[in-house]
Motif scaffolding. Structure first.
Motif, short mmCIF file in Angstrom:
data_model
loop_
_atom_site.label_atom_id
_atom_site.label_comp_id
_atom_site.label_asym_id
_atom_site.label_seq_id
_atom_site.Cartn_x
_atom_site.Cartn_y
_atom_site.Cartn_z
N PHE A 227 0.96 -1.02 -0.06
CA PHE A 227 0.21 0.28 -0.27
C PHE A 227 0.89 0.86 0.09
O PHE A 227 1.94 1.26 1.19
CB PHE A 227 -1.35 -0.37 0.98
CG PHE A 227 -1.40 1.50 1.35
CD1 PHE A 227 -3.17 1.37 0.27
CD2 PHE A 227 -1.33 2.21 1.77
CE1 PHE A 227 -3.40 2.30 0.27
CE2 PHE A 227 -1.90 3.46 2.25
CZ PHE A 227 -3.01 3.81 0.88
N ASP A 228 0.98 2.13 -0.99
CA ASP A 228 1.30 3.44 -0.91
C ASP A 228 1.19 4.19 -0.48
O ASP A 228 -0.12 4.93 -1.18
CB ASP A 228 1.74 3.96 -2.99
CG ASP A 228 2.12 4.27 -3.45
OD1 ASP A 228 2.64 5.68 -1.89
OD2 ASP A 228 3.29 4.73 -4.25
N HIS A 233 -2.69 3.96 -3.24
CA HIS A 233 -2.87 3.20 -3.76
C HIS A 233 -2.54 1.15 -3.40
O HIS A 233 -1.24 1.66 -3.05
CB HIS A 233 -3.45 2.62 -5.23
CG HIS A 233 -1.85 3.04 -5.97
ND1 HIS A 233 -1.69 4.43 -6.98
CD2 HIS A 233 -0.69 2.53 -6.18
CE1 HIS A 233 -0.41 4.65 -7.34
NE2 HIS A 233 0.30 3.07 -6.82
N PHE A 234 -2.60 -0.05 -4.20
CA PHE A 234 -2.22 -0.74 -3.62
C PHE A 234 -1.69 -1.57 -5.54
O PHE A 234 -2.21 -1.19 -6.20
CB PHE A 234 -3.12 -2.37 -2.94
CG PHE A 234 -3.71 -2.03 -1.79
CD1 PHE A 234 -3.30 -2.92 -0.68
CD2 PHE A 234 -4.52 -1.23 -1.77
CE1 PHE A 234 -3.40 -2.22 0.28
CE2 PHE A 234 -5.61 -1.34 -0.89
CZ PHE A 234 -4.51 -1.89 0.71
N SER A 235 -0.31 -1.75 -4.85
CA SER A 235 0.80 -2.38 -5.98
C SER A 235 1.54 -4.13 -5.84
O SER A 235 1.12 -4.42 -4.49
CB SER A 235 1.10 -1.48 -6.71
OG SER A 235 2.37 -1.46 -5.61
N LEU A 236 1.40 -4.26 -6.48
CA LEU A 236 3.04 -6.00 -6.66
C LEU A 236 3.85 -5.24 -5.98
O LEU A 236 4.09 -4.14 -6.20
CB LEU A 236 2.72 -6.27 -7.56
CG LEU A 236 1.47 -7.15 -7.44
CD1 LEU A 236 1.56 -7.95 -9.22
CD2 LEU A 236 0.73 -8.74 -6.25
N PRO A 237 4.35 -5.61 -5.59
CA PRO A 237 6.14 -5.55 -5.98
C PRO A 237 7.00 -5.76 -7.02
O PRO A 237 6.55 -6.42 -7.62
CB PRO A 237 7.03 -6.22 -4.72
CG PRO A 237 5.76 -6.71 -3.43
CD PRO A 237 4.59 -6.94 -4.68
N GLN A 238 7.36 -4.55 -7.18
CA GLN A 238 7.69 -4.29 -8.22
C GLN A 238 9.88 -3.51 -8.48
O GLN A 238 9.87 -3.33 -7.60
CB GLN A 238 7.68 -3.92 -9.46
CG GLN A 238 7.68 -3.56 -10.88
CD GLN A 238 6.32 -3.14 -11.53
OE1 GLN A 238 7.12 -1.77 -12.65
NE2 GLN A 238 5.20 -3.56 -11.81
N GLY A 239 10.38 -4.36 -8.99
CA GLY A 239 11.76 -3.14 -9.43
C GLY A 239 12.62 -3.42 -10.78
O GLY A 239 12.30 -4.06 -11.23
N HIS A 240 13.69 -2.58 -10.82
CA HIS A 240 14.31 -2.87 -12.35
C HIS A 240 15.74 -4.19 -12.06
O HIS A 240 15.97 -3.69 -11.11
CB HIS A 240 15.23 -1.39 -12.34
CG HIS A 240 14.45 -0.30 -12.55
ND1 HIS A 240 14.28 -0.11 -13.77
CD2 HIS A 240 13.60 0.05 -11.86
CE1 HIS A 240 13.34 1.05 -12.98
NE2 HIS A 240 12.74 1.23 -12.56
N GLU A 309 9.64 6.37 -1.18
CA GLU A 309 8.81 5.04 -1.11
C GLU A 309 8.04 4.70 0.07
O GLU A 309 8.93 4.91 1.24
CB GLU A 309 9.36 4.01 -1.81
CG GLU A 309 9.58 4.53 -2.60
CD GLU A 309 11.05 3.39 -3.28
OE1 GLU A 309 10.70 2.36 -4.89
OE2 GLU A 309 11.74 2.64 -2.13
N LYS A 310 6.86 5.24 0.07
CA LYS A 310 6.20 5.09 1.71
C LYS A 310 5.19 4.01 1.76
O LYS A 310 4.40 3.57 1.31
CB LYS A 310 5.73 6.21 1.99
CG LYS A 310 6.35 6.81 2.61
CD LYS A 310 6.24 8.58 3.37
CE LYS A 310 6.88 9.55 3.58
NZ LYS A 310 6.05 10.31 4.26
N TYR A 311 5.50 2.19 1.54
CA TYR A 311 4.57 1.29 1.40
C TYR A 311 4.15 0.53 2.86
O TYR A 311 5.25 0.63 3.76
CB TYR A 311 5.24 0.03 0.51
CG TYR A 311 5.92 0.38 -0.75
CD1 TYR A 311 5.15 1.48 -1.80
CD2 TYR A 311 7.08 0.77 -1.63
CE1 TYR A 311 5.77 1.61 -2.91
CE2 TYR A 311 7.68 0.80 -2.85
CZ TYR A 311 6.19 1.49 -3.34
OH TYR A 311 6.92 2.32 -5.04
N ASP A 312 4.12 -0.03 3.13
CA ASP A 312 2.90 -0.75 3.95
C ASP A 312 2.22 -1.87 3.32
O ASP A 312 1.90 -2.06 2.75
CB ASP A 312 1.29 -0.07 4.64
CG ASP A 312 1.82 0.64 5.73
OD1 ASP A 312 2.87 0.77 6.32
OD2 ASP A 312 0.78 2.16 5.59
N ASN A 313 2.89 -3.71 3.89
CA ASN A 313 2.89 -4.80 3.43
C ASN A 313 1.13 -4.84 3.77
O ASN A 313 0.98 -4.23 5.39
CB ASN A 313 3.71 -5.96 4.77
CG ASN A 313 4.72 -5.49 4.36
OD1 ASN A 313 5.30 -4.52 3.40
ND2 ASN A 313 5.80 -5.65 4.81
#
Length: 345
Positions: A227-228, A233-240, A309-313
């Motif tokens: 959760f950003d 909003h919600f999303s899946l973990p993602q990165g480069h 980045e500020k994410y909650d699990n």
């Protein structure tokens, strides 16, 4: 040169701007995701006052943002790019009319700009009962209250697109009902006819490729979402991918950095998709490979997030996760993972 001759010249020689409009929850994001996977175009997402924490004079903020975004779309056109826009100033007009029953004084001035471009407008609708039933999931509280308290809001909103807009907008408009599959196929045909032309004219911009990995992470009977807190909003973990790093290693690293969980097992790839967007005077083509990942235990370390980045699990069951994910690509990845797991079971 007459206005009709100018419009004909624009349609013949310039790329297109495709504007996707619709009532909340009618499938705009799904159609746009399909477009971005199938056609070379630059995507401009809809503005969101909640993400930018706008609390005052919201209507005027949207009007300014829509105007700025349309000027940006015209710029991309001049550079030889097709553009897909999620909503436009037309949405502000529809909202104003649905709220008040009249058109604002600036209607003609704003719509005149559409005649200067090769623009196609698609308006998506669905069954009224189903649409209103799902309105409780709309993020904007003001919109939710208007819909729930004003029984005529929905009808005036649709009436604006079906009855009023065709009489005041000198551009092509498709109004299609996505309640059944034929409406979606009709929209896809219009998209194909709009975006398949002018391929020889594009692209005048440089194009850079960016490879990324996304992960559908499962723990027992739930899925791990981010959760950003900034964008709400919600999303899946993602990165480069980093230099000399495998995709599997990227998946494990990104999960650990963004969630703190490190006891993971990458099971299998479940999909790949690409899309293009404009950044720093060039087009970036982003290709994302999606993996299904099993979280074996809840052992965790500290997160390694960027300053922005500020994410909650959040652990959610499948249907709740599917409803809360923002991006259609994430929803599709979760659905694929769900079907694979059930087929295996």
């Amino acid at each position: 040169m007459s206005s009709k001759m100018v419009s004909s010249h624009i349609r013949k020689h310039y790329p297109s701007i495709l504007v996707v409009e619709g009532f909340w929850g009618t499938g705009k994001s799904g159609l746009i995701a399909e477009i971005r996977k199938s056609y070379p175009c630059v995507f401009i997402p809809e503005p969101n006052h909640i993400e930018y924490r706008i609390k005052n004079d919201i209507s005027n903020w949207y009007r300014k943002e829509h105007r700025r975004r349309f000027e940006l779309a015209k710029k991309y056109n001049r550079l030889g790019e097709h553009v897909v826009m999620e909503r436009s100033i037309i949405s502000s007009l529809a909202f104003y009319f649905a709220s008040t029953g009249i058109l604002p004084s600036w209607t003609g001035r704003e719509l005149k700009k559409f005649s200067e471009t090769n623009t196609q407008v698609i308006f998506l609708s669905k069954d009224k009962k189903a649409t209103l039933r799902n309105s409780s999931y709309i993020q904007d509280k003001t919109v939710r209250m208007l819909i729930s308290r004003d029984s005529g809001f929905y009808d005036r909103y649709l009436g604006f697109y079906k009855e009023i807009l065709p009489t005041i907008l000198a551009t092509k408009i498709l109004i299609t009902d996505l309640t059944n599959n034929s409406g979606f196929e009709k929209a896809k045909r219009v998209v194909r006819n709009t975006l398949r032309s002018h391929r020889k004219n594009r692209t005048f911009l440089g194009e850079r490729t960016d490879k990324c990995v996304s992960a559908v992470v499962m723990y027992k009977d739930k899925f791990l979402l981010l959760f950003d807190r900034n964008r709400k909003h919600f999303s899946l973990p993602q990165g480069h991918l980093e230099i000399n790093e495998t995709k599997v290693a990227t998946a494990k690293r990104e999960i650990e950095e963004e969630t703190g969980f490190y006891d993971t097992e990458v099971l299998r790839p479940i999909g790949r998709y690409s899309y293009r967007y404009f950044v720093n005077k060039e087009v970036l083509k982003k290709t994302i490979t999606v993996y299904l990942v099993n979280l074996k235990t809840l052992k965790r370390k500290g997160k390694k997030l960027g300053s922005h980045e500020k994410y909650d699990n959040c652990f959610l069951r499948y249907h709740d996760a599917l409803r809360n994910l923002k991006w259609p690509e994430d929803k599709e990845a979760l659905t694929r993972a769900w079907h694979h797991l059930n087929k295996k079971a």
